[in-house]
Scaffold this motif. Structure first.
Motif, PDB file in Angstrom:
ATOM      1  N   LEU A 198       0.875  -1.161   0.000  1.00  0.00           N
ATOM      2  CA  LEU A 198       0.000   0.000   0.000  1.00  0.00           C
ATOM      3  C   LEU A 198       0.915   1.215   0.000  1.00  0.00           C
ATOM      4  N   ASP A 199       0.573   2.248  -0.771  1.00  0.00           N
ATOM      5  CA  ASP A 199       1.464   3.408  -0.773  1.00  0.00           C
ATOM      6  C   ASP A 199       1.383   4.136   0.567  1.00  0.00           C
ATOM      7  N   ALA A 200       2.309   5.026   0.794  1.00  0.00           N
ATOM      8  CA  ALA A 200       2.425   5.675   2.098  1.00  0.00           C
ATOM      9  C   ALA A 200       1.169   6.448   2.479  1.00  0.00           C
ATOM     10  N   ASP A 201       0.457   6.986   1.484  1.00  0.00           N
ATOM     11  CA  ASP A 201      -0.733   7.794   1.763  1.00  0.00           C
ATOM     12  C   ASP A 201      -2.000   6.956   1.936  1.00  0.00           C
ATOM     13  N   THR A 202      -1.901   5.645   1.742  1.00  0.00           N
ATOM     14  CA  THR A 202      -3.049   4.753   1.886  1.00  0.00           C
ATOM     15  C   THR A 202      -2.899   3.927   3.149  1.00  0.00           C
ATOM     16  N   SER A 203      -3.960   3.831   3.927  1.00  0.00           N
ATOM     17  CA  SER A 203      -3.940   3.019   5.147  1.00  0.00           C
ATOM     18  C   SER A 203      -4.758   1.753   4.924  1.00  0.00           C
ATOM     19  N   GLY A 204      -4.713   0.881   5.926  1.00  0.00           N
ATOM     20  CA  GLY A 204      -5.596  -0.277   5.880  1.00  0.00           C
ATOM     21  C   GLY A 204      -4.911  -1.621   5.877  1.00  0.00           C
ATOM     22  N   LEU A 205      -5.638  -2.608   5.372  1.00  0.00           N
ATOM     23  CA  LEU A 205      -5.290  -4.015   5.527  1.00  0.00           C
ATOM     24  C   LEU A 205      -4.062  -4.402   4.704  1.00  0.00           C
ATOM     25  N   LEU A 206      -3.065  -4.928   5.422  1.00  0.00           N
ATOM     26  CA  LEU A 206      -1.858  -5.444   4.798  1.00  0.00           C
ATOM     27  C   LEU A 206      -1.515  -6.755   5.494  1.00  0.00           C
ATOM     28  N   ILE A 207      -1.163  -7.776   4.722  1.00  0.00           N
ATOM     29  CA  ILE A 207      -0.815  -9.078   5.279  1.00  0.00           C
ATOM     30  C   ILE A 207       0.695  -9.176   5.427  1.00  0.00           C
ATOM     31  N   ARG A 242      -4.908 -21.396  -3.589  1.00  0.00           N
ATOM     32  CA  ARG A 242      -4.769 -22.683  -4.259  1.00  0.00           C
ATOM     33  C   ARG A 242      -5.779 -22.880  -5.378  1.00  0.00           C
ATOM     34  N   THR A 243      -6.660 -21.909  -5.578  1.00  0.00           N
ATOM     35  CA  THR A 243      -7.683 -22.024  -6.609  1.00  0.00           C
ATOM     36  C   THR A 243      -7.192 -21.369  -7.885  1.00  0.00           C
ATOM     37  N   PRO A 244      -7.017 -22.141  -8.956  1.00  0.00           N
ATOM     38  CA  PRO A 244      -6.560 -21.544 -10.221  1.00  0.00           C
ATOM     39  C   PRO A 244      -7.547 -20.491 -10.704  1.00  0.00           C
ATOM     40  N   ARG A 245      -7.027 -19.362 -11.144  1.00  0.00           N
ATOM     41  CA  ARG A 245      -7.893 -18.311 -11.657  1.00  0.00           C
ATOM     42  C   ARG A 245      -7.085 -17.438 -12.591  1.00  0.00           C
ATOM     43  N   GLU A 246      -7.797 -16.690 -13.424  1.00  0.00           N
ATOM     44  CA  GLU A 246      -7.155 -15.772 -14.357  1.00  0.00           C
ATOM     45  C   GLU A 246      -7.647 -14.365 -14.083  1.00  0.00           C
ATOM     46  N   SER A 247      -6.722 -13.437 -14.054  1.00  0.00           N
ATOM     47  CA  SER A 247      -7.081 -12.035 -13.879  1.00  0.00           C
ATOM     48  C   SER A 247      -7.537 -11.449 -15.212  1.00  0.00           C
ATOM     49  N   THR A 248      -8.480 -10.511 -15.119  1.00  0.00           N
ATOM     50  CA  THR A 248      -8.903  -9.797 -16.310  1.00  0.00           C
ATOM     51  C   THR A 248      -8.244  -8.428 -16.390  1.00  0.00           C
ATOM     52  N   ASP A 249      -7.280  -8.178 -15.516  1.00  0.00           N
ATOM     53  CA  ASP A 249      -6.541  -6.918 -15.573  1.00  0.00           C
ATOM     54  C   ASP A 249      -5.714  -6.914 -16.858  1.00  0.00           C
ATOM     55  N   ILE A 250      -5.828  -5.864 -17.646  1.00  0.00           N
ATOM     56  CA  ILE A 250      -5.242  -5.858 -18.980  1.00  0.00           C
ATOM     57  C   ILE A 250      -3.732  -5.646 -18.964  1.00  0.00           C
ATOM     58  N   HIS A 251      -3.287  -4.752 -18.089  1.00  0.00           N
ATOM     59  CA  HIS A 251      -1.877  -4.406 -18.090  1.00  0.00           C
ATOM     60  C   HIS A 251      -1.293  -4.551 -16.693  1.00  0.00           C
ATOM     61  N   PRO A 252      -1.073  -5.766 -16.198  1.00  0.00           N
ATOM     62  CA  PRO A 252      -0.524  -5.938 -14.863  1.00  0.00           C
ATOM     63  C   PRO A 252       0.922  -5.492 -14.803  1.00  0.00           C
ATOM     64  N   SER A 253       1.305  -5.082 -13.594  1.00  0.00           N
ATOM     65  CA  SER A 253       2.695  -4.723 -13.335  1.00  0.00           C
ATOM     66  C   SER A 253       3.214  -5.598 -12.224  1.00  0.00           C
ATOM     67  N   ALA A 254       4.464  -5.968 -12.280  1.00  0.00           N
ATOM     68  CA  ALA A 254       5.017  -6.861 -11.276  1.00  0.00           C
ATOM     69  C   ALA A 254       5.385  -6.142  -9.997  1.00  0.00           C
ATOM     70  N   ASP A 255       5.298  -4.804  -9.975  1.00  0.00           N
ATOM     71  CA  ASP A 255       5.676  -4.050  -8.781  1.00  0.00           C
ATOM     72  C   ASP A 255       4.669  -2.933  -8.585  1.00  0.00           C
ATOM     73  N   THR A 256       3.582  -3.244  -7.884  1.00  0.00           N
ATOM     74  CA  THR A 256       2.508  -2.289  -7.771  1.00  0.00           C
ATOM     75  C   THR A 256       2.203  -1.978  -6.330  1.00  0.00           C
ATOM     76  N   GLN A 257       1.542  -0.832  -6.123  1.00  0.00           N
ATOM     77  CA  GLN A 257       1.022  -0.518  -4.798  1.00  0.00           C
ATOM     78  C   GLN A 257      -0.245   0.284  -4.970  1.00  0.00           C
ATOM     79  N   ASP A 258      -1.212   0.019  -4.085  1.00  0.00           N
ATOM     80  CA  ASP A 258      -2.523   0.642  -4.210  1.00  0.00           C
ATOM     81  C   ASP A 258      -2.567   1.979  -3.500  1.00  0.00           C
TER      82      ASP A 258
END
Length: 271
Positions: free
Chosen positions: A114-123, A255-271
């Protein structure tokens, strides 16, 4: 994670013993679960208590819910405060996650950011396999945010969020978007709104960019949900271990196989 399985019928420990050690129930009750056909090993229903499993590679589920057999793994929920960067060592001297992991014996690290300006749930966890799966943008974990934004949000803006539009890095849409309430800085006419938005994208600062694109810049952003996990009443800056049900739901998701519908994923992201 599905490639980390083996057929260990002749090796390892008896299934009921491993289940009991994992805290599922007493060994006798676990034997009953097995006899009732409620336990699966690597996707196969097992009805013989004598089945042996290797806790380091075999995947076990009870009633369709995944069980973590490796008791050395730890899973912690943090309500990350604003101003803390999602790093275990910030080279610019900013507050980082070390202050929340210092009291744990295990070497914990964060799942996603999560970016510095965003709070909340992080595992936070020491389970590298789980972290790699859940944090990868292509997996597309559903996340829910509460955003306080500038201006009064009308139905047309919410509809646009749900139907989708183009950003500079490609098309995007919210899975859900709804108005929670309105507020004002004083006692006058409302000049800000509270919006709940759910999406599975892992693109950088995507919630802020989406709301800005519909004319409502974000004032405050909180992540309330990550997959099956809810922040609940956990106070800002506090941590807690995941409960057995929460952990089971999280492992089952991973463990559940699934496919994302996100068109342009990035390997290093933060919300």
């Amino acid at each position: 994670m599905n490639d980390l399985v083996s057929d260990s019928r002749g090796e390892g420990e008896r299934l009921q013993k491993v289940l009991a050690a994992a805290g599922v129930a007493s060994r006798r009750v676990c034997e009953q679960y097995i006899a009732e056909g409620r336990v699966a090993v690597n996707g196969e229903i097992v009805t013989e208590p004598g089945r042996r499993v290797d806790a380091s590679v075999d995947q076990v589920a009870v009633d369709g819910v995944a069980i973590q057999l490796d008791v050395s793994k730890r899973y912690v929920m943090l309500n990350k405060p604003v101003g803390v960067v999602s790093s275990m060592a910030d080279d610019r001297g900013k507050r980082d996650l070390r202050e929340f992991t210092a009291d744990y014996e295990e070497r914990l690290f964060n799942v996603g950011r999560l970016d510095a300006d965003t709070s909340g749930l992080l595992i936070l966890t020491n389970d590298g396999d789980l972290a790699q799966v859940l944090a990868h943008p292509s997996f597309g974990v559903e996340k829910t945010y509460i955003a306080t934004v500038q201006g009064v949000v009308y139905p047309a803006a919410l509809k646009k969020l749900r139907e989708g539009f183009d950003l500079e890095d490609g098309p995007i849409r919210a899975d859900k978007a709804r108005l929670v309430g309105e507020a004002s800085q004083g006692r006058g006419t409302p000049d800000r709104s509270i919006v709940e938005i759910t999406l599975h994208s892992g693109r950088n600062r995507i919630v802020r960019r989406m709301l800005d694109a519909v004319g409502h810049p974000v004032i405050e952003l909180v992540r309330r949900q990550f997959g099956p996990l809810h922040l609940g009443t956990l106070a800002s800056g506090r941590t807690r271990d995941l409960g057995k049900l929460e952990l089971g739901q999280l492992l089952t998701l991973a463990r559940t196989p699934r496919e994302s519908t996100d068109i342009h994923p990035s390997a290093d992201t933060q919300d």
